[in-house]
Design a protein around this motif. Structure first.
Motif, PDB file in Angstrom:
ATOM      1  N   GLY A  80       0.805  -1.213   0.000  1.00  9.13           N
ATOM      2  CA  GLY A  80       0.000   0.000   0.000  1.00  9.13           C
ATOM      3  C   GLY A  80       0.839   1.265   0.000  1.00  9.13           C
ATOM      4  N   ALA A  81       0.173   2.403  -0.219  1.00  6.74           N
ATOM      5  CA  ALA A  81       0.819   3.717  -0.229  1.00  6.74           C
ATOM      6  C   ALA A  81       0.163   4.570   0.852  1.00  6.74           C
ATOM      7  N   LEU A  82       0.928   4.962   1.853  1.00 12.30           N
ATOM      8  CA  LEU A  82       0.415   5.709   3.006  1.00 12.30           C
ATOM      9  C   LEU A  82       0.990   7.119   3.025  1.00 12.30           C
ATOM     10  N   ILE A  83       0.105   8.101   3.118  1.00 13.51           N
ATOM     11  CA  ILE A  83       0.507   9.492   3.344  1.00 13.51           C
ATOM     12  C   ILE A  83      -0.022   9.886   4.713  1.00 13.51           C
ATOM     13  N   ALA A  84       0.866  10.254   5.627  1.00 17.34           N
ATOM     14  CA  ALA A  84       0.478  10.587   6.995  1.00 17.34           C
ATOM     15  C   ALA A  84       0.761  12.057   7.274  1.00 17.34           C
ATOM     16  N   LEU A  85      -0.273  12.784   7.690  1.00 13.65           N
ATOM     17  CA  LEU A  85      -0.153  14.205   8.001  1.00 13.65           C
ATOM     18  C   LEU A  85       0.016  14.362   9.509  1.00 13.65           C
ATOM     19  N   ARG A  86       1.187  14.816   9.903  1.00  5.52           N
ATOM     20  CA  ARG A  86       1.551  15.001  11.313  1.00  5.52           C
ATOM     21  C   ARG A  86       1.111  13.789  12.152  1.00  5.52           C
ATOM     22  N   PRO A  87       1.661  12.612  11.844  1.00  6.27           N
ATOM     23  CA  PRO A  87       1.269  11.405  12.576  1.00  6.27           C
ATOM     24  C   PRO A  87       1.821  11.431  14.000  1.00  6.27           C
ATOM     25  N   PRO A  88       1.311  10.576  14.883  1.00  2.00           N
ATOM     26  CA  PRO A  88       1.877  10.493  16.239  1.00  2.00           C
ATOM     27  C   PRO A  88       3.313  10.000  16.197  1.00  2.00           C
ATOM     28  N   GLU A  89       4.081  10.372  17.219  1.00  2.00           N
ATOM     29  CA  GLU A  89       5.499  10.026  17.233  1.00  2.00           C
ATOM     30  C   GLU A  89       5.718   8.525  17.167  1.00  2.00           C
ATOM     31  N   PHE A 100      12.876  14.257  18.377  1.00  2.96           N
ATOM     32  CA  PHE A 100      13.828  15.261  18.870  1.00  2.96           C
ATOM     33  C   PHE A 100      13.315  15.898  20.153  1.00  2.96           C
ATOM     34  N   ASN A 101      12.086  15.518  20.534  1.00  4.63           N
ATOM     35  CA  ASN A 101      11.468  16.032  21.758  1.00  4.63           C
ATOM     36  C   ASN A 101      11.341  17.552  21.742  1.00  4.63           C
ATOM     37  N   SER A 102      10.958  18.073  20.590  1.00  4.21           N
ATOM     38  CA  SER A 102      10.748  19.513  20.447  1.00  4.21           C
ATOM     39  C   SER A 102       9.838  19.759  19.257  1.00  4.21           C
ATOM     40  N   ASP A 103       9.142  20.893  19.284  1.00  6.55           N
ATOM     41  CA  ASP A 103       8.230  21.257  18.203  1.00  6.55           C
ATOM     42  C   ASP A 103       8.691  22.541  17.527  1.00  6.55           C
ATOM     43  N   ILE A 104       8.012  22.874  16.435  1.00  5.09           N
ATOM     44  CA  ILE A 104       8.253  24.128  15.721  1.00  5.09           C
ATOM     45  C   ILE A 104       6.899  24.646  15.249  1.00  5.09           C
ATOM     46  N   THR A 105       6.703  25.941  15.247  1.00  6.18           N
ATOM     47  CA  THR A 105       5.421  26.518  14.830  1.00  6.18           C
ATOM     48  C   THR A 105       5.637  27.687  13.878  1.00  6.18           C
ATOM     49  N   ASP A 106       4.736  27.781  12.893  1.00  9.67           N
ATOM     50  CA  ASP A 106       4.637  28.961  12.028  1.00  9.67           C
ATOM     51  C   ASP A 106       5.981  29.399  11.454  1.00  9.67           C
ATOM     52  N   ARG A 107       6.673  28.491  10.813  1.00 13.16           N
ATOM     53  CA  ARG A 107       7.965  28.828  10.222  1.00 13.16           C
ATOM     54  C   ARG A 107       7.964  28.515   8.726  1.00 13.16           C
ATOM     55  N   TYR A 108       8.987  27.838   8.225  1.00 14.75           N
ATOM     56  CA  TYR A 108       9.169  27.629   6.797  1.00 14.75           C
ATOM     57  C   TYR A 108       9.544  26.173   6.525  1.00 14.75           C
ATOM     58  N   ILE A 109       9.324  25.757   5.285  1.00 15.71           N
ATOM     59  CA  ILE A 109       9.897  24.512   4.787  1.00 15.71           C
ATOM     60  C   ILE A 109      10.756  24.860   3.567  1.00 15.71           C
ATOM     61  N   ALA A 110      11.875  24.162   3.437  1.00 16.13           N
ATOM     62  CA  ALA A 110      12.805  24.390   2.319  1.00 16.13           C
ATOM     63  C   ALA A 110      12.966  23.090   1.547  1.00 16.13           C
ATOM     64  N   LEU A 111      12.701  23.120   0.241  1.00 13.39           N
ATOM     65  CA  LEU A 111      12.816  21.923  -0.576  1.00 13.39           C
ATOM     66  C   LEU A 111      14.266  21.457  -0.644  1.00 13.39           C
ATOM     67  N   ASN A 112      14.440  20.139  -0.639  1.00 19.27           N
ATOM     68  CA  ASN A 112      15.755  19.510  -0.675  1.00 19.27           C
ATOM     69  C   ASN A 112      16.107  19.162  -2.114  1.00 19.27           C
ATOM     70  N   SER A 113      17.151  19.745  -2.638  1.00 18.66           N
ATOM     71  CA  SER A 113      17.534  19.535  -4.040  1.00 18.66           C
ATOM     72  C   SER A 113      18.016  18.111  -4.304  1.00 18.66           C
ATOM     73  N   LEU A 134       9.453  17.934  15.530  1.00 19.92           N
ATOM     74  CA  LEU A 134      10.813  17.856  15.004  1.00 19.92           C
ATOM     75  C   LEU A 134      11.341  16.434  15.183  1.00 19.92           C
ATOM     76  N   TYR A 135      11.959  15.928  14.112  1.00 22.18           N
ATOM     77  CA  TYR A 135      12.541  14.599  14.133  1.00 22.18           C
ATOM     78  C   TYR A 135      13.960  14.672  13.589  1.00 22.18           C
ATOM     79  N   LEU A 136      14.711  13.621  13.856  1.00 23.72           N
ATOM     80  CA  LEU A 136      15.986  13.380  13.178  1.00 23.72           C
ATOM     81  C   LEU A 136      15.782  12.209  12.230  1.00 23.72           C
ATOM     82  N   LYS A 157      18.153  20.809  10.241  1.00 26.30           N
ATOM     83  CA  LYS A 157      18.404  19.417   9.848  1.00 26.30           C
ATOM     84  C   LYS A 157      17.169  18.554  10.039  1.00 26.30           C
ATOM     85  N   HIS A 158      16.046  19.156  10.412  1.00 25.18           N
ATOM     86  CA  HIS A 158      14.847  18.397  10.752  1.00 25.18           C
ATOM     87  C   HIS A 158      13.926  18.263   9.546  1.00 25.18           C
ATOM     88  N   PRO A 159      13.518  17.041   9.201  1.00 22.27           N
ATOM     89  CA  PRO A 159      12.687  16.846   8.002  1.00 22.27           C
ATOM     90  C   PRO A 159      11.265  17.335   8.194  1.00 22.27           C
TER      91      PRO A 159
END
Length: 590
Positions: A80-89, A100-113, A134-136, A157-159
């Motif tokens: 199957g193909a699963l897309i998860a939007l902000r899934p539980p840790e 990473f035991n930390s969150d982020i709010t209202d910032r940016y995402i940068a595409l990875n070349s 935030l994850y590693l 460095k967080h995806p």
């Protein structure tokens, strides 16, 4: 062919506290994926066998019971193909993420070349709204589609978005809630609404949509339809997931396979009948429909017979109500009711689309509800003002619907206004006034971006009053825009026709689907809930390395229109659909 197939399954919980996460259904409609089913966990649990009936499962941001997490992982393992939007840790950890035991709010995402899904896509960091985990990620960097960025100049460095394979299947994780973020990009901050803690946030002594976006929308990114670009990422992920299993059609945004649409309109505001006639005549010379929004003072100037004749010729009219610069909810609601009834009585039809005088907007979504209860289907009030200048103030160039704070969709499209003739030629939006030549040049840049990069709606407004001859006349600017858009092959719409097209587009459903991998042939049945003309299916030009060879609907050949769209080689397949009739498609790749 299998009957009653929904290629996409949305797993949702109607009891969730994350009310805005239900907006994913609107995102799929905007992107032309009408063929989905919503499974409500508040009503029933779901098994691996039920999940396996759908090629793609989209998990919304909800509390995920342990048995559901296990079923989802088994579903992926089995292909199957699963897309998860902000899934539980816990689910993210099972897919290889390290909390990473930390969150982020209202910032940016940068595409990875380094990620192949970003090939051909060049974008600066985009804003997201809401909270994210935030994850590693210790796996291959190329699996990360986008990183979180604390600012446009500092990429962490967080995806933010990651894709991968597990067992026989594929998965994608958004560490933020794409649905919630999209609502907030579209609608701004509730606390800065006229009913919030910080009304009139831009200080212009008026309640306007712009108030919702000051401090919320990065002014440097106003020229980009950010919400649409986030959605394009989702589309690329779905296409990647289905490229080796079974091709999944979607519906193109515009009529007649056009690469973009232009919607030209303006407000009555002290115009004379001569001003209106000159503006309409200018549009007629370029065979462009014009939509005019009339104040109550304009009604005596525009006789019903003349209005009816212009509508017969392809133009359109709506109301331009005003209840003062800072009306209460009750004052605005009453004024809208009175003016819409006056418009209906005088002209014999509803004001299907609307812009208010001074683009006054009350509440967060209360205004949208008031418009809808007066039979308005599309609003054009969201325009950039102080601090933003011009562009996509709500992050979208496409017609998108509102969602209230309780998670209820409002059946009203918002079509962002990209430029205002009075805003650009005066200092009212805290920007240096531009000459007509500068305005024309910037309008052409907006049009180029709309048709070449974003494939969206180019939507300026021009007051008939301002086309009068004189040193500040916008006539040359209007003519320059019309000529350029005609030259660039935009498709032109009026307000009412644009609503009809989008309603018809959203009414199409797949009622049967079958893919034969041995000869790369897909067959499916489409049925429309209402008449839908000049719609186009969009599919990949190549599937499993083979180019598309033929396409037929009800046995008749359909021209294969190959285009590079949204960074990928695609095919558009045009057709008309009559309500209730079935259309059997057969498409082959060789």
């Amino acid at each position: 062919m299998s009957e009653n197939v929904s290629p996409i399954l949305i797993v949702w919980d109607s009891q969730t506290d994350a009310r805005l996460s239900g907006y994913i259904t609107e995102i799929l409609h905007v992107e032309g994926y009408n063929w989905f089913t919503v499974h409500d966990l508040a009503t029933a649990s779901i098994t691996v066998e039920q999940l396996a009936r759908h090629p793609v499962v989209l998990l919304t941001h909800i509390v995920v019971p342990e048995e559901l997490a296990s079923a989802l992982l088994t579903y992926v393992d089995q292909g199957g193909a699963l897309i998860a939007l902000r899934p539980p840790e816990s689910l993210a950890s099972a897919l290889g993420f390290h909390p990473f035991n930390s969150d982020i709010t209202d910032r940016y995402i940068a595409l990875n070349s380094l990620c192949a899904l970003n090939d051909g896509v060049g974008l600066p960091p985009l804003q997201f709204h809401g909270r994210a985990e935030l994850y590693l990620w210790l796996g291959e960097p190329a699996h990360i589609l986008a990183y979180f960025a604390a600012s446009p100049d500092f990429i962490t460095k967080h995806p933010a978005i990651t894709v991968g394979r597990r067992g026989q299947g594929t998965w994608a994780v958004f560490a933020y809630d794409l649905a919630e973020s999209t609502v907030l990009l579209h609608q701004g901050r509730r606390e800065q609404a006229s009913t919030g803690a910080y009304p009139d946030y831009d200080g212009d002594r008026s309640f306007k949509p712009n108030d919702l976006f000051v401090g919320h929308l990065d002014p440097a990114l106003c020229p980009l339809p950010q919400a649409d670009l986030h959605q394009d990422i989702l589309v690329r992920i779905i296409e990647w997931m289905t490229e080796l299993s079974a091709p999944l059609p979607r519906l193109w945004h515009f009529p007649h396979a056009a690469p973009a649409v232009a919607f030209i309109n303006g407000d009555g505001d002290s115009m004379s009948l001569t001003d209106l006639m000159q503006t309409v005549a200018t549009c007629d010379r370029y065979q462009v429909p014009y939509t005019a929004y009339l104040k109550m003072d304009d009604h005596p100037k525009v006789e019903p017979a003349y209005e009816n004749e212009l509508r017969r010729q392809g133009h359109d009219f709506g109301q331009h109500a005003f209840a003062g610069a800072k009306p209460t909810l009750e004052e605005m609601r009453a004024q809208l009711r009175a003016e819409m009834e006056a418009f209906r009585t005088r002209y014999g039809h509803e004001s299907v689309t609307y812009r208010g005088h001074s683009v006054i907007w009350v509440g967060w979504t209360e205004m949208a509800k008031y418009l809808r209860e007066n039979e308005v289907r599309l609003d054009t009030n969201f325009a950039a003002a102080r601090y933003h200048h011009g562009g996509y103030v709500n992050g979208s160039g496409l017609p998108v619907k509102f969602m209230d704070e309780d998670g209820r969709l409002i059946d009203l499209y918002e079509q962002t206004t990209m430029s205002t003739d009075d805003g650009w030629t005066t200092d009212k939006i805290f920007a240096t006034p531009m000459s007509m030549e500068e305005c024309t040049a910037l309008s052409k840049e907006q049009a180029d971006a709309a048709i070449e990069q974003y494939h969206t709606v180019y939507h300026p407004y021009f007051h008939p009053l301002r086309t009068r001859s004189g040193p500040t006349s916008s006539q040359r600017w209007l003519e320059g825009v019309l000529a350029y858009c005609r030259e660039r092959d935009f498709h032109f719409v009026n307000g009412a026709d644009w609503v009809d097209f989008n309603d018809g587009r959203r009414s199409l459903q797949i009622t049967a689907y079958d893919f034969q991998p041995e000869d790369l042939t897909v067959r499916f049945v489409l049925e429309a809930g209402m008449n839908a003309e000049a719609l186009s299916l969009i599919l990949p030009y190549a599937f499993r390395g083979a180019p598309m060879q033929s396409a037929r609907v009800n046995g008749e050949p359909v021209p294969i229109l190959a285009r590079d769209l949204e960074g990928q080689p695609q095919v558009l397949l045009p057709a008309d659909y009559a309500a209730g009739k079935q259309y059997v498609w057969e498409i082959k790749w060789v």
